[in-house]
Design an enzyme around this catalytic site. Structure first.
Site, mmCIF file in Angstrom:
data_model
loop_
_atom_site.group_PDB
_atom_site.id
_atom_site.type_symbol
_atom_site.label_atom_id
_atom_site.label_comp_id
_atom_site.label_asym_id
_atom_site.label_seq_id
_atom_site.Cartn_x
_atom_site.Cartn_y
_atom_site.Cartn_z
ATOM 1 N N ALA A 106 -16.378 8.302 -3.948
ATOM 2 C CA ALA A 106 -17.565 9.166 -3.999
ATOM 3 C C ALA A 106 -17.507 10.088 -5.220
ATOM 4 C CB ALA A 106 -17.685 9.979 -2.715
ATOM 5 N N GLY B 220 -9.667 10.130 4.761
ATOM 6 C CA GLY B 220 -9.571 8.783 4.191
ATOM 7 C C GLY B 220 -10.909 8.068 4.175
ATOM 8 N N LEU B 221 -12.010 8.829 4.165
ATOM 9 C CA LEU B 221 -13.325 8.192 4.254
ATOM 10 C C LEU B 221 -14.031 8.092 2.898
ATOM 11 C CD1 LEU B 221 -14.559 9.661 7.672
ATOM 12 C CD2 LEU B 221 -13.813 7.325 7.209
ATOM 13 N N GLY B 222 -13.262 7.820 1.852
ATOM 14 C CA GLY B 222 -13.901 7.422 0.597
ATOM 15 C C GLY B 222 -14.203 8.537 -0.375
ATOM 16 N N SER B 223 -13.425 9.634 -0.359
ATOM 17 C CA SER B 223 -13.751 10.717 -1.285
ATOM 18 C C SER B 223 -13.463 10.333 -2.739
ATOM 19 C CB SER B 223 -13.001 11.986 -0.903
ATOM 20 O OG SER B 223 -11.631 11.729 -0.813
ATOM 21 N N SER B 224 -12.473 9.453 -2.980
ATOM 22 C CA SER B 224 -12.167 9.081 -4.382
ATOM 23 C C SER B 224 -13.310 8.284 -5.004
ATOM 24 C CB SER B 224 -10.892 8.232 -4.452
ATOM 25 O OG SER B 224 -9.848 8.871 -3.804
ATOM 26 N N ASP C 258 -16.309 0.565 -1.380
ATOM 27 C CA ASP C 258 -16.545 2.001 -1.205
ATOM 28 C C ASP C 258 -17.403 2.562 -2.341
ATOM 29 O OD1 ASP C 258 -14.448 1.390 -2.920
ATOM 30 O OD2 ASP C 258 -13.037 2.818 -2.060
HETATM 31 O O1 PMV Z 1 -8.236 2.738 3.005
HETATM 32 P P1 PMV Z 1 -9.649 2.648 2.574
HETATM 33 O O2 PMV Z 1 -10.601 3.321 3.528
HETATM 34 O O3 PMV Z 1 -9.875 3.065 1.161
HETATM 35 O O4 PMV Z 1 -10.091 1.124 2.648
HETATM 36 C C1 PMV Z 1 -9.380 0.122 1.982
HETATM 37 C C2 PMV Z 1 -9.990 -1.204 2.276
HETATM 38 C C3 PMV Z 1 -9.226 -2.379 1.678
HETATM 39 O O5 PMV Z 1 -9.971 -3.545 1.963
HETATM 40 C C4 PMV Z 1 -7.860 -2.504 2.319
HETATM 41 C C5 PMV Z 1 -9.060 -2.234 0.176
HETATM 42 C C6 PMV Z 1 -10.331 -2.458 -0.631
HETATM 43 O O6 PMV Z 1 -10.361 -2.031 -1.791
HETATM 44 O O7 PMV Z 1 -11.270 -3.087 -0.131
#
Ligand code: PMV
Length: 333
Positions: free
Chosen positions: A124, A118-122, A165
């Protein structure tokens, strides 16, 4: 420029990092600031131009999902939705193709680590695709334009998202991000003394953002007050980061965590990890991102880092070893 000519076709590879949200999640969706650091979990996009044609086709090889999707560009431009495994790639192609005329077949290959926690692969992958198309097609987009294009593509797929992200994937490093004031500020900080723990639960960010939106509908003033408090903590955390005051940063992270609890996005397994980190001597710990699972992180002085790692493992967490402050989008040889 790292562009390889193969016969009439050309090939470009770009990569972009994942991210660890430090402060300000959820509030950032409602125009408050956040702090994010890029992590060294890189996603690669290889784009290749084929023959010139009046009816170009787009082919996507998504290695992580082990699928190949081939469709006419005209369908990419008009589809209501895309196959899930290639949604971000196709949305990025569409955003580029709406602005610039594509006259050749296009092949895109993406690859990265099998697990992304869940660390931002989409985001990236979206940024890597936009970055490699930028070079392949000679579009000369600035980092800001790459950010805007990739953010628009992420919104196409996800509906509601702050873009933090995407900014981390484009610029890398550690950023103070405030879209409502058009601020993407790189912070001069060293590698951060953090331990990242994965809870083992996978999360749908879209569902959690929806749950917080529903809570806000029921209690608009209270939730906006919580968002304002999160914004103030994020501001303080920016200053603490710049001063490398890890004790203060830890204390602020605990307060931010309390407010995330009040939004209902904590889980038992995340809470176990957060308490275990504190008990092992961390300066503070909080969940990272949407909550509901995925990752947390702890801030600890160097001598305590190993004890914190051991405590997180004992509490059922998996340690994710990734450098923070990672470089942003880049072309690869
Ligand atoms: O779940 P993650 O790591 O993609 O983070 C989401 C962060 C939120 O603030 C809940 C949503 C966003 O787009 O900022």
């Amino acid at each position: 420029m790292q562009v390889t000519e193969t016969g009439s076709s050309m090939r470009v590879t770009a990569s972009a990092p994942g991210k660890l949200m430090l402060f300000g999640e959820h509030a950032v969706v409602y125009g408050r600031p956040c702090l994010v650091t890029a992590v060294d979990l890189r996603i690669f996009a290889v784009t290749e131009n084929g023959s010139r044609t009046d009816t170009p086709y787009v082919t996507v090889h998504a290695s992580v999902a082990d699928t190949v999707i081939r469709m006419p560009l005209t369908d990419v431009l008009t589809a209501e939705t895309y196959p899930r495994e290639a949604a971000f790639v196709l949305a990025a192609v569409r955003r580029i193709a709406e602005r610039f005329r594509l006259e050749r077949d296009l092949t895109l290959r993406t690859h990265g680590p099998q697990r992304s926690f869940g660390l931002g692969s989409s985001s990236a992958v979206t940024v890597a695709v936009v970055g490699s198309l930028n070079a392949l097609l000679g579009l000369d987009l600035s980092p800001r334009e790459i950010f805007q294009t990739a953010y628009a593509a992420v919104l196409d797929v996800q509906g509601k998202a702050s873009g933090f992200d995407v900014a981390a994937a484009v610029y890398g490093g550690t950023l103070y991000y405030d879209l409502s004031r058009e601020i993407i500020e790189p912070l001069a900080v060293p590698e951060l003394p953090v331990v990242i723990g994965f809870s083992g639960e996978k999360v749908s960010t879209v569902n959690l953002v929806g749950a917080v939106a529903a809570l806000r509908d029921r209690h608009p003033e209270r939730i906006d007050t919580i968002f304002d408090l999160i914004a103030a903590l994020t501001q303080d955390a920016r200053d603490a980061l710049l001063r490398q005051d890890w004790a203060l940063l830890g204390e602020l992270s605990q307060m931010n965590q309390g407010l995330l609890d009040s939004l209902g996005v904590n889980t038992l397994s995340l809470a176990r990890l957060i308490f275990a980190a504190q008990a092992a001597g961390a300066c503070g710990a909080k969940l990272s991102g949407a909550g509901g699972g995925d990752c947390m992180f702890a801030i600890a002085d160097a001598p305590k880092l190993e004890a914190v790692r051991a405590a997180l493992r004992a509490a059922g967490g998996e340690i994710v070893t990734l450098a923070t402050n990672a470089p942003g989008l880049r072309l690869e040889p």
